[in-house]
Design a protein around this motif. Structure first.
Motif, PDB file in Angstrom:
ATOM      1  N   GLU A 297     -34.900 -35.610   8.031  1.00  0.00           N
ATOM      2  CA  GLU A 297     -36.008 -34.449   8.066  1.00  0.00           C
ATOM      3  C   GLU A 297     -36.220 -34.208   9.709  1.00  0.00           C
ATOM      4  O   GLU A 297     -36.536 -34.766  10.268  1.00  0.00           O
ATOM      5  CB  GLU A 297     -37.304 -34.912   7.472  1.00  0.00           C
ATOM      6  CG  GLU A 297     -38.431 -33.652   7.082  1.00  0.00           C
ATOM      7  CD  GLU A 297     -39.704 -34.410   6.540  1.00  0.00           C
ATOM      8  OE1 GLU A 297     -40.530 -34.641   6.944  1.00  0.00           O
ATOM      9  OE2 GLU A 297     -39.292 -34.337   5.204  1.00  0.00           O
ATOM     10  N   VAL A 298     -36.381 -32.751   9.732  1.00  0.00           N
ATOM     11  CA  VAL A 298     -36.560 -32.148  11.038  1.00  0.00           C
ATOM     12  C   VAL A 298     -38.017 -31.691  11.165  1.00  0.00           C
ATOM     13  O   VAL A 298     -39.031 -31.683  11.844  1.00  0.00           O
ATOM     14  CB  VAL A 298     -35.639 -31.096  11.416  1.00  0.00           C
ATOM     15  CG1 VAL A 298     -36.030 -30.309  12.742  1.00  0.00           C
ATOM     16  CG2 VAL A 298     -34.172 -31.543  11.613  1.00  0.00           C
ATOM     17  N   ASP A 299     -38.398 -30.830  10.041  1.00  0.00           N
ATOM     18  CA  ASP A 299     -39.570 -30.200   9.838  1.00  0.00           C
ATOM     19  C   ASP A 299     -40.124 -29.280  10.946  1.00  0.00           C
ATOM     20  O   ASP A 299     -40.726 -29.669  11.824  1.00  0.00           O
ATOM     21  CB  ASP A 299     -40.987 -31.247   9.660  1.00  0.00           C
ATOM     22  CG  ASP A 299     -42.049 -30.607   9.261  1.00  0.00           C
ATOM     23  OD1 ASP A 299     -42.192 -29.560   9.040  1.00  0.00           O
ATOM     24  OD2 ASP A 299     -42.882 -31.432   8.877  1.00  0.00           O
ATOM     25  N   VAL A 331     -37.316 -17.044   7.216  1.00  0.00           N
ATOM     26  CA  VAL A 331     -36.360 -17.848   7.081  1.00  0.00           C
ATOM     27  C   VAL A 331     -35.454 -17.429   5.804  1.00  0.00           C
ATOM     28  O   VAL A 331     -34.077 -17.351   5.590  1.00  0.00           O
ATOM     29  CB  VAL A 331     -36.545 -19.599   7.019  1.00  0.00           C
ATOM     30  CG1 VAL A 331     -35.202 -20.391   6.670  1.00  0.00           C
ATOM     31  CG2 VAL A 331     -37.045 -20.021   8.237  1.00  0.00           C
ATOM     32  N   ALA A 332     -36.299 -17.114   4.639  1.00  0.00           N
ATOM     33  CA  ALA A 332     -35.621 -16.871   3.311  1.00  0.00           C
ATOM     34  C   ALA A 332     -35.069 -15.358   3.636  1.00  0.00           C
ATOM     35  O   ALA A 332     -33.756 -15.288   3.092  1.00  0.00           O
ATOM     36  CB  ALA A 332     -37.054 -16.624   2.432  1.00  0.00           C
ATOM     37  N   GLY A 333     -35.432 -14.520   4.357  1.00  0.00           N
ATOM     38  CA  GLY A 333     -34.634 -13.370   4.901  1.00  0.00           C
ATOM     39  C   GLY A 333     -33.564 -13.498   5.502  1.00  0.00           C
ATOM     40  O   GLY A 333     -32.639 -12.961   5.274  1.00  0.00           O
ATOM     41  N   ARG A 334     -33.651 -14.491   6.534  1.00  0.00           N
ATOM     42  CA  ARG A 334     -32.629 -14.891   7.309  1.00  0.00           C
ATOM     43  C   ARG A 334     -31.392 -15.631   6.532  1.00  0.00           C
ATOM     44  O   ARG A 334     -29.995 -15.409   6.857  1.00  0.00           O
ATOM     45  CB  ARG A 334     -32.744 -15.631   8.438  1.00  0.00           C
ATOM     46  CG  ARG A 334     -31.839 -16.586   9.185  1.00  0.00           C
ATOM     47  CD  ARG A 334     -30.717 -15.539   9.835  1.00  0.00           C
ATOM     48  NE  ARG A 334     -30.060 -16.558  10.709  1.00  0.00           N
ATOM     49  CZ  ARG A 334     -28.945 -17.387  10.190  1.00  0.00           C
ATOM     50  NH1 ARG A 334     -28.844 -17.463   8.811  1.00  0.00           N
ATOM     51  NH2 ARG A 334     -28.247 -17.970  11.019  1.00  0.00           N
ATOM     52  N   GLY A 339     -32.980 -15.177  -6.236  1.00  0.00           N
ATOM     53  CA  GLY A 339     -33.310 -15.841  -7.455  1.00  0.00           C
ATOM     54  C   GLY A 339     -33.004 -17.279  -7.105  1.00  0.00           C
ATOM     55  O   GLY A 339     -33.206 -17.807  -6.090  1.00  0.00           O
ATOM     56  N   THR A 340     -32.228 -17.917  -8.068  1.00  0.00           N
ATOM     57  CA  THR A 340     -32.081 -19.490  -8.112  1.00  0.00           C
ATOM     58  C   THR A 340     -31.191 -19.911  -6.882  1.00  0.00           C
ATOM     59  O   THR A 340     -31.148 -20.930  -6.367  1.00  0.00           O
ATOM     60  CB  THR A 340     -31.269 -20.025  -9.350  1.00  0.00           C
ATOM     61  OG1 THR A 340     -30.172 -18.970  -9.592  1.00  0.00           O
ATOM     62  CG2 THR A 340     -32.441 -19.685 -10.645  1.00  0.00           C
ATOM     63  N   ARG A 345     -31.107 -22.787  -1.829  1.00  0.00           N
ATOM     64  CA  ARG A 345     -30.765 -22.671  -0.083  1.00  0.00           C
ATOM     65  C   ARG A 345     -31.868 -23.110   0.709  1.00  0.00           C
ATOM     66  O   ARG A 345     -31.868 -23.531   1.713  1.00  0.00           O
ATOM     67  CB  ARG A 345     -30.139 -21.238  -0.026  1.00  0.00           C
ATOM     68  CG  ARG A 345     -28.764 -21.080  -0.311  1.00  0.00           C
ATOM     69  CD  ARG A 345     -28.426 -19.601  -0.100  1.00  0.00           C
ATOM     70  NE  ARG A 345     -26.836 -19.347  -0.360  1.00  0.00           N
ATOM     71  CZ  ARG A 345     -26.157 -18.250  -0.001  1.00  0.00           C
ATOM     72  NH1 ARG A 345     -26.884 -17.259   0.373  1.00  0.00           N
ATOM     73  NH2 ARG A 345     -25.099 -18.135  -0.278  1.00  0.00           N
ATOM     74  N   LEU A 346     -33.131 -22.955   0.005  1.00  0.00           N
ATOM     75  CA  LEU A 346     -34.223 -23.099   0.705  1.00  0.00           C
ATOM     76  C   LEU A 346     -34.864 -24.533   0.377  1.00  0.00           C
ATOM     77  O   LEU A 346     -35.781 -24.878   0.981  1.00  0.00           O
ATOM     78  CB  LEU A 346     -35.388 -22.258   0.349  1.00  0.00           C
ATOM     79  CG  LEU A 346     -35.221 -20.706   0.901  1.00  0.00           C
ATOM     80  CD1 LEU A 346     -36.193 -19.705   0.602  1.00  0.00           C
ATOM     81  CD2 LEU A 346     -34.956 -20.773   2.415  1.00  0.00           C
ATOM     82  N   GLN A 347     -34.333 -25.278  -0.563  1.00  0.00           N
ATOM     83  CA  GLN A 347     -34.681 -26.507  -0.999  1.00  0.00           C
ATOM     84  C   GLN A 347     -34.700 -27.649   0.421  1.00  0.00           C
ATOM     85  O   GLN A 347     -35.547 -28.354   0.253  1.00  0.00           O
ATOM     86  CB  GLN A 347     -34.075 -27.219  -2.068  1.00  0.00           C
ATOM     87  CG  GLN A 347     -34.453 -26.604  -3.541  1.00  0.00           C
ATOM     88  CD  GLN A 347     -33.413 -27.099  -4.685  1.00  0.00           C
ATOM     89  OE1 GLN A 347     -32.299 -27.752  -4.297  1.00  0.00           O
ATOM     90  NE2 GLN A 347     -33.928 -26.877  -5.733  1.00  0.00           N
TER      91      GLN A 347
END
Length: 513
Positions: A297-299, A331-334, A339-340, A345-347
């Motif tokens: 983990e980086v966080d 981050v999501a946009g990058r 959808g799933t 990818r963000l998990q």
């Protein structure tokens, strides 16, 4: 009106008298305003955005874009691609949503301003050094590791990775007090640790008899016989955008433009200023990020937003490398996908580290007044700029793998979503096409630059906009070059030097000396 803050009002119309009116409240506007206020002048600051206190900042980045950015952050530059422009529209300007990074103006830049732009009598090493020192002391500029509850793994791993690759790397210097390591500088500091303009300088201007108009976009600079005598505009509701009462500020001694590198030149144009260089020489530090995914983990969201930087490649490749805790929505946009697929990818978001390359680009663009009060920015990074970004991105990928990343997400069209340690060459060979890269434009410069050549400058060495007495520019639009480092400290210093010259000149005339 002394010490007053006027926000949106439907009626009645407002008329205010001042010695100086400052259009814009960010790094340049606030820095100039505090110098003039301390010199005994009545200063009125006029800001298009709303006044937001720390308790007002939304929790989400989408809310921040709604409340602190112009038009939901929809301002872009166009060329052969669409490049997002990162800016604030709020009392305090960019000081509210930047990472508080303070970097001294490089000496070679000051020399370039002297040799190529004839500014040695205004912005020399002595004046710049004194202003930078004074600002650093007043705004509590310190090493990030000194004034933060937790430096953060994202920052530490970049520091270790670049150092291990043999690059000079250091913790950033920031103007903060009591940083709580919440990694949310870009959303506004809810702890009021960042020494933003609306936390210190602007309230002091008000305490010294000045005033602030917020939700108050200026529509025109008023002139009489070639002399700037004030500004006028109309209040605008921050949520509904409904227009309200008209306002006018009469300024006996001058108008200072600090409406940003996308706002100052268009407003000058709308006010009847016509100069060959107006709107030209618009520049930026475009950049892009590289995400590393780690087994542990980086966080990103525990530590300083941007705590590590390297300018080892500033001269050779025009690069600044730095860490960045990007908010989840961005981050999501990058990341890409929907959808799933995007959810998967963000998990591993807690295992991601993000570092960015900022390019001291050679590209020059233009900024002009658009329809219905908007602006049009034309800007296209050059092939050489793309080569610089490609070099920086590859270095960051190598640093990620040096620190144990299991994969790197380059975010480059044509490359795999993830690459491994043996595939960094794919970044080094990536397309030299602006449309393939996730560019973002920050650190904006130009549009109303200062210089000695009337064909290439809007502001002369006498500090006045050419052909308009008592009209001055004190924001990043006046800077004639890029810097290769974060510009906040430089903008503040230049603004204070200009304001001090104005104040001293006025006192000299007043006393007949």
């Amino acid at each position: 009106m002394n010490g007053a803050h006027l926000a949106f009002r439907a009626q009645p119309d407002v008329s205010i008298d001042a010695d100086y009116v400052v259009v814009g409240s960010g790094s340049g506007g606030s820095a100039a305003a505090i110098v003039l206020a301390r010199a005994g002048y009545r200063v009125v600051i006029v800001e298009a955005g709303a006044w937001r206190d720390a308790a007002d900042y939304p929790e989400t980045m989408l809310g921040v874009m709604r409340d602190l950015f112009p038009d939901w952050g929809a301002n872009v530059a166009t060329g052969d691609s669409i490049l997002p422009i990162v800016q604030a529209q709020v009392v305090g300007g960019g000081t509210v949503i930047n990472s508080a990074i303070m970097v001294r103006t490089p000496g070679d830049v000051i020399e370039q301003w002297d040799q190529d732009h004839g500014l040695g009598d205004v912005l020399d090493h002595r004046r710049m050094g004194a202003a930078l020192d004074e600002i650093a002391s007043e705004l509590h500029v310190t090493d990030t590791r000194v004034d933060v509850t937790h430096f953060g793994e994202n920052n530490q791993r970049l520091l270790d990775g670049l150092t291990h690759l043999g690059l000079d790397t250091h913790p950033t210097l920031r103007n903060v007090r009591g940083c709580q390591a919440s990694a949310r500088c870009l959303q506004g500091c809810r702890h009021s640790a960042k020494q933003a303009a609306h936390e210190g300088w602007i309230p002091e201007v008000m305490s010294l008899g000045g005033a602030v108009l917020s939700c108050a976009p200026v529509t025109r600079i008023c002139r009489k016989n070639g002399v700037a005598i004030g500004v006028k505009g109309r209040f605008r509701h921050p949520q509904t955008r409904k227009k309200g009462a008209h306002f006018r500020v009469q300024a006996k001694r001058g108008v200072l433009m600090a409406a940003s590198a996308t706002g100052t030149a268009p407003l000058l144009q709308r006010s009847g200023i016509a100069l060959p260089a107006l709107g030209r020489f618009w520049r930026a530090h475009p950049g892009a990020g590289i995400i590393g995914v780690y087994p542990d983990e980086v966080d990103l969201y525990h530590g300083a937003t941007q705590g590590t930087a390297s300018i080892a490649h500033r001269m050779a490749h025009g690069l600044k490398l730095e860490s960045l805790a990007l908010p989840l929505e961005l981050v999501a946009g990058r990341t890409g996908g929907a959808g799933t697929q995007l959810t998967r990818r963000l998990q591993d978001i807690r295992h991601q580290a993000m570092w960015v390359s900022a390019v001291r680009a050679e590209a020059e663009g233009t900024v002009k007044a658009g329809l219905f009060g908007g602006v049009r920015v034309r800007y296209r990074p050059t092939i050489r700029d793309l080569k610089k970004l490609r070099i920086g991105s590859a270095v960051l990928a190598k640093a990620h793998f040096d620190q144990g990343a299991r994969a790197v997400r380059p975010g480059i069209v044509g490359l795999p979503f993830e690459i491994g340690p043996d595939e960094v060459h794919l970044i080094e060979e990536a397309p030299l096409d602006n449309r393939a890269w996730t560019w973002v434009l920050s650190h904006l410069f130009g549009g109303a630059v200062m210089g000695s050549d009337p064909e290439r400058s809007v502001v002369g060495p006498d500090l006045h906009v050419r052909g308009a007495r008592q009209l001055h520019v004190v924001d990043a639009s006046v800077l004639p070059t890029t810097l290769g480092v974060n510009p906040q400290h430089t903008i503040m210093a230049v603004a204070q030097i200009i304001a001090r010259r104005l104040a001293n000149s006025d006192h000299t005339r007043h006393h007949g000396a």
